[in-house]
Design a protein around this motif. Structure first.
Motif, PDB file in Angstrom:
ATOM      1  N   PHE A 127       0.860  -1.188   0.000  1.00  0.00           N
ATOM      2  CA  PHE A 127       0.000   0.000   0.000  1.00  0.00           C
ATOM      3  C   PHE A 127       0.890   1.229   0.000  1.00  0.00           C
ATOM      4  O   PHE A 127       1.625   1.479   0.952  1.00  0.00           O
ATOM      5  CB  PHE A 127      -0.908   0.012   1.235  1.00  0.00           C
ATOM      6  CG  PHE A 127      -1.916   1.122   1.213  1.00  0.00           C
ATOM      7  CD1 PHE A 127      -3.131   0.961   0.570  1.00  0.00           C
ATOM      8  CD2 PHE A 127      -1.643   2.343   1.812  1.00  0.00           C
ATOM      9  CE1 PHE A 127      -4.054   2.001   0.531  1.00  0.00           C
ATOM     10  CE2 PHE A 127      -2.559   3.381   1.782  1.00  0.00           C
ATOM     11  CZ  PHE A 127      -3.773   3.206   1.140  1.00  0.00           C
ATOM     12  N   VAL A 128       0.858   1.978  -1.096  1.00  0.00           N
ATOM     13  CA  VAL A 128       1.711   3.153  -1.243  1.00  0.00           C
ATOM     14  C   VAL A 128       0.864   4.420  -1.213  1.00  0.00           C
ATOM     15  O   VAL A 128      -0.368   4.366  -1.218  1.00  0.00           O
ATOM     16  CB  VAL A 128       2.530   3.084  -2.552  1.00  0.00           C
ATOM     17  CG1 VAL A 128       3.485   1.898  -2.513  1.00  0.00           C
ATOM     18  CG2 VAL A 128       1.618   2.985  -3.771  1.00  0.00           C
ATOM     19  N   PHE A 129       1.526   5.566  -1.201  1.00  0.00           N
ATOM     20  CA  PHE A 129       0.818   6.838  -1.029  1.00  0.00           C
ATOM     21  C   PHE A 129      -0.225   7.062  -2.127  1.00  0.00           C
ATOM     22  O   PHE A 129      -1.324   7.558  -1.852  1.00  0.00           O
ATOM     23  CB  PHE A 129       1.826   7.989  -1.022  1.00  0.00           C
ATOM     24  CG  PHE A 129       1.252   9.268  -0.470  1.00  0.00           C
ATOM     25  CD1 PHE A 129       1.031   9.422   0.890  1.00  0.00           C
ATOM     26  CD2 PHE A 129       0.938  10.324  -1.305  1.00  0.00           C
ATOM     27  CE1 PHE A 129       0.495  10.600   1.408  1.00  0.00           C
ATOM     28  CE2 PHE A 129       0.407  11.497  -0.799  1.00  0.00           C
ATOM     29  CZ  PHE A 129       0.185  11.633   0.564  1.00  0.00           C
ATOM     30  N   ASP A 130       0.093   6.698  -3.366  1.00  0.00           N
ATOM     31  CA  ASP A 130      -0.860   6.894  -4.461  1.00  0.00           C
ATOM     32  C   ASP A 130      -2.133   6.079  -4.269  1.00  0.00           C
ATOM     33  O   ASP A 130      -3.178   6.409  -4.841  1.00  0.00           O
ATOM     34  CB  ASP A 130      -0.209   6.521  -5.797  1.00  0.00           C
ATOM     35  CG  ASP A 130       0.799   7.564  -6.244  1.00  0.00           C
ATOM     36  OD1 ASP A 130       0.850   8.643  -5.629  1.00  0.00           O
ATOM     37  OD2 ASP A 130       1.559   7.290  -7.206  1.00  0.00           O
ATOM     38  N   ASN A 131      -2.070   4.995  -3.474  1.00  0.00           N
ATOM     39  CA  ASN A 131      -3.250   4.170  -3.232  1.00  0.00           C
ATOM     40  C   ASN A 131      -4.297   4.874  -2.378  1.00  0.00           C
ATOM     41  O   ASN A 131      -5.409   4.365  -2.212  1.00  0.00           O
ATOM     42  CB  ASN A 131      -2.861   2.853  -2.552  1.00  0.00           C
ATOM     43  CG  ASN A 131      -2.063   1.931  -3.452  1.00  0.00           C
ATOM     44  OD1 ASN A 131      -1.119   1.291  -3.011  1.00  0.00           O
ATOM     45  ND2 ASN A 131      -2.424   1.885  -4.731  1.00  0.00           N
ATOM     46  N   LEU A 132      -3.951   6.039  -1.833  1.00  0.00           N
ATOM     47  CA  LEU A 132      -4.935   6.782  -1.036  1.00  0.00           C
ATOM     48  C   LEU A 132      -6.154   7.172  -1.873  1.00  0.00           C
ATOM     49  O   LEU A 132      -7.228   7.425  -1.322  1.00  0.00           O
ATOM     50  CB  LEU A 132      -4.300   8.045  -0.442  1.00  0.00           C
ATOM     51  CG  LEU A 132      -3.315   7.821   0.721  1.00  0.00           C
ATOM     52  CD1 LEU A 132      -2.694   9.145   1.143  1.00  0.00           C
ATOM     53  CD2 LEU A 132      -4.015   7.166   1.911  1.00  0.00           C
ATOM     54  N   VAL A 133      -5.986   7.208  -3.190  1.00  0.00           N
ATOM     55  CA  VAL A 133      -7.145   7.530  -4.053  1.00  0.00           C
ATOM     56  C   VAL A 133      -8.213   6.445  -3.957  1.00  0.00           C
ATOM     57  O   VAL A 133      -9.377   6.690  -4.293  1.00  0.00           O
ATOM     58  CB  VAL A 133      -6.724   7.714  -5.536  1.00  0.00           C
ATOM     59  CG1 VAL A 133      -5.769   8.872  -5.687  1.00  0.00           C
ATOM     60  CG2 VAL A 133      -6.110   6.437  -6.091  1.00  0.00           C
ATOM     61  N   ASP A 134      -7.828   5.246  -3.510  1.00  0.00           N
ATOM     62  CA  ASP A 134      -8.780   4.138  -3.418  1.00  0.00           C
ATOM     63  C   ASP A 134      -9.471   4.059  -2.059  1.00  0.00           C
ATOM     64  O   ASP A 134     -10.341   3.225  -1.857  1.00  0.00           O
ATOM     65  CB  ASP A 134      -8.068   2.800  -3.689  1.00  0.00           C
ATOM     66  CG  ASP A 134      -7.462   2.750  -5.083  1.00  0.00           C
ATOM     67  OD1 ASP A 134      -8.152   3.182  -6.027  1.00  0.00           O
ATOM     68  OD2 ASP A 134      -6.319   2.291  -5.229  1.00  0.00           O
ATOM     69  N   VAL A 135      -9.058   4.900  -1.109  1.00  0.00           N
ATOM     70  CA  VAL A 135      -9.701   4.927   0.195  1.00  0.00           C
ATOM     71  C   VAL A 135     -11.008   5.714   0.080  1.00  0.00           C
ATOM     72  O   VAL A 135     -11.055   6.745  -0.597  1.00  0.00           O
ATOM     73  CB  VAL A 135      -8.771   5.585   1.247  1.00  0.00           C
ATOM     74  CG1 VAL A 135      -9.466   5.677   2.604  1.00  0.00           C
ATOM     75  CG2 VAL A 135      -7.474   4.793   1.370  1.00  0.00           C
ATOM     76  N   ASP A 136     -12.060   5.241   0.728  1.00  0.00           N
ATOM     77  CA  ASP A 136     -13.341   5.937   0.598  1.00  0.00           C
ATOM     78  C   ASP A 136     -13.277   7.316   1.264  1.00  0.00           C
ATOM     79  O   ASP A 136     -12.384   7.601   2.065  1.00  0.00           O
ATOM     80  CB  ASP A 136     -14.489   5.104   1.186  1.00  0.00           C
ATOM     81  CG  ASP A 136     -14.335   4.814   2.664  1.00  0.00           C
ATOM     82  OD1 ASP A 136     -14.127   5.763   3.440  1.00  0.00           O
ATOM     83  OD2 ASP A 136     -14.422   3.634   3.050  1.00  0.00           O
ATOM     84  N   ASP A 137     -14.226   8.163   0.913  1.00  0.00           N
ATOM     85  CA  ASP A 137     -14.212   9.554   1.377  1.00  0.00           C
ATOM     86  C   ASP A 137     -14.227   9.670   2.896  1.00  0.00           C
ATOM     87  O   ASP A 137     -13.510  10.493   3.473  1.00  0.00           O
ATOM     88  CB  ASP A 137     -15.406  10.317   0.786  1.00  0.00           C
ATOM     89  CG  ASP A 137     -15.256  10.546  -0.718  1.00  0.00           C
ATOM     90  OD1 ASP A 137     -14.125  10.390  -1.220  1.00  0.00           O
ATOM     91  OD2 ASP A 137     -16.255  10.853  -1.380  1.00  0.00           O
ATOM     92  N   MET A 138     -15.038   8.861   3.559  1.00  0.00           N
ATOM     93  CA  MET A 138     -15.098   8.920   5.023  1.00  0.00           C
ATOM     94  C   MET A 138     -13.741   8.544   5.630  1.00  0.00           C
ATOM     95  O   MET A 138     -13.307   9.128   6.624  1.00  0.00           O
ATOM     96  CB  MET A 138     -16.185   7.983   5.549  1.00  0.00           C
ATOM     97  CG  MET A 138     -17.596   8.480   5.291  1.00  0.00           C
ATOM     98  SD  MET A 138     -18.858   7.408   6.040  1.00  0.00           S
ATOM     99  CE  MET A 138     -18.459   7.598   7.778  1.00  0.00           C
TER     100      MET A 138
END
Length: 338
Positions: A240-251
């Motif tokens: 899990f890398v920093f760019d994967n934060l786009v896949d975390v839900d908004d909440m």
């Protein structure tokens, strides 16, 4: 803490309230049966709790007693009862490890002692061992702890050990028992039986690499891919890398942002993908996002090493929150929920 309602308490906070209600002596006896990570999380919750309301205490104790009362005398000692009480108290993620230790005999004196030791001390203890022994020991540690230990190991053995962890598909109980006995003799401990050998694997290697310093991580990944390109790709897919934060839900992103300092966020975003930046802006108020954009533009050049350090710090917070069940991480290697 005063404004929290009982339903908003997380597992660690509920466990903290329960333990504080038991009194010092009884609480200390419970903590003796918990692992280092559980002690750290519950202890941190205890340290930060202020103005706990009577309603919160009654709610936590009431839930525990309700669970207890619903069990028959025969059920009190059953696996299902133990599992339910621990999950209710600590949450699914944190209770899982403790259930394993209690029900599967994982609380082994020798190897378990390493989890409480400083990373440098563990590295010193195993540095002369065969790389396969190192791999087994590191697989037994928590990922962040193992990453710290690897940083203290000689460069020439790091890749070898990580490759061995990735290809480790469990070991015979007898072999793990022997290793535990070796560790026990060094600590003058008593012997316990090991009943499970599920250590190692590609996911374990990815988890460890997630916590390793960015520059070292890149170098190690290149060397792993040189040694085994397919295995290296499997490991990278699970990281899990920093760019994967786009896949975390908004909440999840909103919860994460509440835990990250403004300065750390600004530095981290200086080297971030545009998609990640937009994800962050989207989950802030209009005024806050405008201020962040202005701060980013006003911020001068930042060293890549500083950006990577800031991103690692945010990722460490994200993983900690994911372990506590507060957010769900996306990314290619994340588990799905139904």
């Amino acid at each position: 803490m005063a404004e929290n309602t009982p339903t908003k308490l997380n597992g660690a906070e509920r466990a903290a309230i329960f333990l504080m209600s038991l009194g010092e002596e009884n609480a200390s006896q419970v903590l003796k049966h918990m692992g280092p990570k559980e002690v750290q999380r519950v202890g941190a919750a205890m340290a930060t709790m202020t103005n706990v309301s009577r309603e919160q205490v009654e709610n936590v104790l009431g839930d525990f007693m309700e669970t207890y009362d619903n069990q028959t005398n025969l059920g009190v000692g059953s696996e299902e009862y133990i599992r339910k009480v621990l999950v209710d108290a600590l949450g699914e993620e944190k209770a899982g490890t403790m259930v394993d230790r209690i029900l599967l005999g994982h609380n082994t004196k020798g190897l378990e002692s390493l989890k409480w030791m400083d990373a440098r001390a563990v590295a010193e203890l195993i540095r002369l061992e065969h790389p396969q022994i190192m791999a087994i020991v590191l697989s037994y540690l928590d990922s962040d702890h193992a990453a710290e230990v690897i940083a203290f190991l000689p460069e020439r053995v790091r890749v070898d050990v990580l490759l061995r962890i990735a290809t480790l598909d469990g070991i015979q109980p007898a072999a793990l028992q022997e290793l535990d006995e070796i560790m026990e003799r060094q600590f003058s401990g008593n012997q316990n039986t090991i009943q499970s050998s599920g250590v190692g694997g590609v996911k374990s290697t990815a988890d460890i690499l997630n916590f390793i310093d960015s520059s070292m991580e890149a170098e190690i990944m290149d060397m792993i891919k040189d040694a085994d390109a397919e295995l290296g790709q499997q490991i990278q897919d699970l990281m899990f890398v920093f760019d994967n934060l786009v896949d975390v839900d908004d909440m999840g992103v909103q919860a994460l942002l509440r835990e990250v300092s403004s300065e750390t966020l600004i530095i981290a975003l200086k080297g971030a993908d545009e998609g990640v930046k937009e994800k962050i802006f989207k989950n802030m108020s209009k005024r806050a996002s405008e201020m962040l954009r202005d701060d980013l533009e006003a911020k001068g050049p930042v060293r890549i090493s500083e950006v990577e350090t800031a991103q690692k710090e945010i990722l460490a917070i994200a993983r900690r929150m994911a372990e506590a069940g507060d957010i769900s991480l996306g990314g290619k290697g994340a588990e799905e929920y139904v």
